[in-house]
Design an enzyme around this catalytic site. Structure first.
Site, mmCIF file in Angstrom:
data_model
loop_
_atom_site.group_PDB
_atom_site.id
_atom_site.type_symbol
_atom_site.label_atom_id
_atom_site.label_comp_id
_atom_site.label_asym_id
_atom_site.label_seq_id
_atom_site.Cartn_x
_atom_site.Cartn_y
_atom_site.Cartn_z
ATOM 1 C CG HIS A 1 -5.540 -2.836 0.654
ATOM 2 N ND1 HIS A 1 -4.830 -2.443 -0.464
ATOM 3 C CD2 HIS A 1 -5.057 -2.087 1.685
ATOM 4 C CE1 HIS A 1 -3.965 -1.499 -0.129
ATOM 5 N NE2 HIS A 1 -4.079 -1.269 1.166
ATOM 6 C CG ASP B 1 -6.867 -3.406 -2.937
ATOM 7 O OD1 ASP B 1 -7.516 -2.596 -2.252
ATOM 8 O OD2 ASP B 1 -5.632 -3.529 -2.847
ATOM 9 C CB SER C 1 -0.966 -0.042 1.192
ATOM 10 O OG SER C 1 -2.014 0.875 1.051
#
Length: 276
Positions: free
Chosen positions: A256, A227, A97
C-alpha cells in the site's frame, strides 16, 4: 508556514514550492497522515521544474482538528477552495488511498481548466466496503475494528499499522525501515482523533462510482498487487472499468505504501504519465 482559512473558518495547512508559473502538481495524502508523506515526490518533481503543492486535510497534520466536515464532499470542497485561492490551472492531482478518493471526487466536480490529469495510487475507489454492487469489498467488521483500535489506544494502533500491512513489513522478506514507521506514527499522532474516527467512514463507505464515470480526462491507476490495506481486486481492478480514459498499472509484490518504499519506481512512472 502557509495556511488557508476556508469558508467555514477552518484553517488548512499547505505547502507550495516552485515557480508559480510552472505546471502544478497537487498531492493528496492518505489516512491518517499529512502532506509530509509526499516529501520524496515533492522534492523529485520540484527538481523537474514543476510547482508542487500538498495540504494537510482538515483534521489531519497541522490543519485545524475539526469535529465536523470530515467527509468526502467537504474534503473535495476544501480542495476546490485551495485551487481557487492559489489559482491552479492545468494541474495534475495525485492521491494516495483516502487521498485518491478525494482526488476523484474533486476532479469530477472541478471547473474547466483546473485539472489536466489525475493519478489514483493505492486508492479506495470505487468503494472499500462490500456492497451488493461490489461484493468483493471488505466487511464492515474491518472498519469497526479500526474505530475500536483508535478509541482503545490510537498511539499503539499507529505503530502497528506501519509496522505491518501498510508497507508490507509483515512479509518474510521485507526490508523494514524504522524511519518510515516512526514518520507514519508522527504524522498520524499530529492529527485529531475525532477527525480520524470520522474519516474511517469517509474512506470506507463513500461510493465513488458516479465520480469515476464522470471524469473524462486521463486518469492513471497505480496499485501494488500485494496491497494488504486496499486490496487491488476490490479497488483498482473495479475502478478501471468505470473510467472512460483510464490506465491501470500494477506492481507485483508491492504494498500500500509503495511510493515510500520504492520511490524510484513510482516517481519514474508518474513522470512518464505526466509527460505522455
Amino acid at each position: 508556514m502557509a495556511y488557508l482559512t476556508l469558508k467555514d473558518d477552518i484553517r488548512i495547512f499547505y505547502k507550495d514550492w516552485g515557480p508559480k508559473d510552472a505546471q502544478p502538481m497537487v498531492f493528496h495524502h492518505g489516512w491518517p497522515l499529512s502532506s509530509d508523506d509526499w516529501d520524496n515526490q515533492m522534492l523529485f518533481f520540484l527538481e523537474k521544474g514543476y510547482r508542487v503543492i500538498a495540504h494537510d486535510r482538515r483534521g489531519h497534520g497541522r490543519s485545524d482538528q475539526t469535529d465536523t466536515g470530515n467527509e468526502m464532499d467537504t474534503y473535495a470542497a476544501d480542495v476546490a477552495e485551495l485551487a481557487e485561492a492559489l489559482d491552479l490551472k492545468n494541474a495534475i492531482h495525485v492521491g494516495h488511498s483516502t487521498g485518491g478518493g478525494e482526488v476523484i471526487r474533486y476532479v469530477a466536480r472541478s471547473k474547466p481548466g483546473r485539472v489536466a490529469k489525475a493519478v489514483l495510487l493505492g486508492a479506495v475507489p470505487p468503494i472499500m466496503l462490500a456492497t451488493d454492487a461490489y461484493p468483493g469489498g471488505l466487511p464492515i467488521s474491518v472498519f469497526d475494528g479500526f474505530r475500536e483500535a483508535l478509541q482503545k489506544n490510537r498511539a499503539q494502533f499507529f505503530i502497528d499499522v506501519p509496522s505491518g500491512p501498510f508497507y508490507g513489513f509483515n512479509r518474510p522478506d521485507a526490508e523494514v525501515s524504522e524511519g518510515l514507521i516512526r514518520n507514519w506514527w508522527r504524522q498520524g499522532m499530529s492529527g485529531g482523533a475525532k477527525a480520524h474516527w470520522d474519516c474511517v467512514e469517509a474512506f470506507s463507505e463513500t461510493d465513488f462510482t458516479e465520480d469515476l464515470k464522470a471524469v473524462s480526462l486521463p486518469v492513471l491507476l497505480m496499485h501494488g498487487e500485494d496491497d494488504q490495506v486496499v486490496p487491488i481486486d476490490a479497488s483498482a481492478r473495479e475502478a478501471i472499468k468505470l473510467l472512460s480514459n483510464g490506465t491501470l498499472k500494477t506492481y507485483p509484490g508491492l504494498s500500500h505504501g509503495m511510493f515510500a518504499t520504492h520511490p524510484e519506481v513510482i516517481n519514474a512512472d508518474l513522470l512518464a504519465f505526466i509527460k505522455g
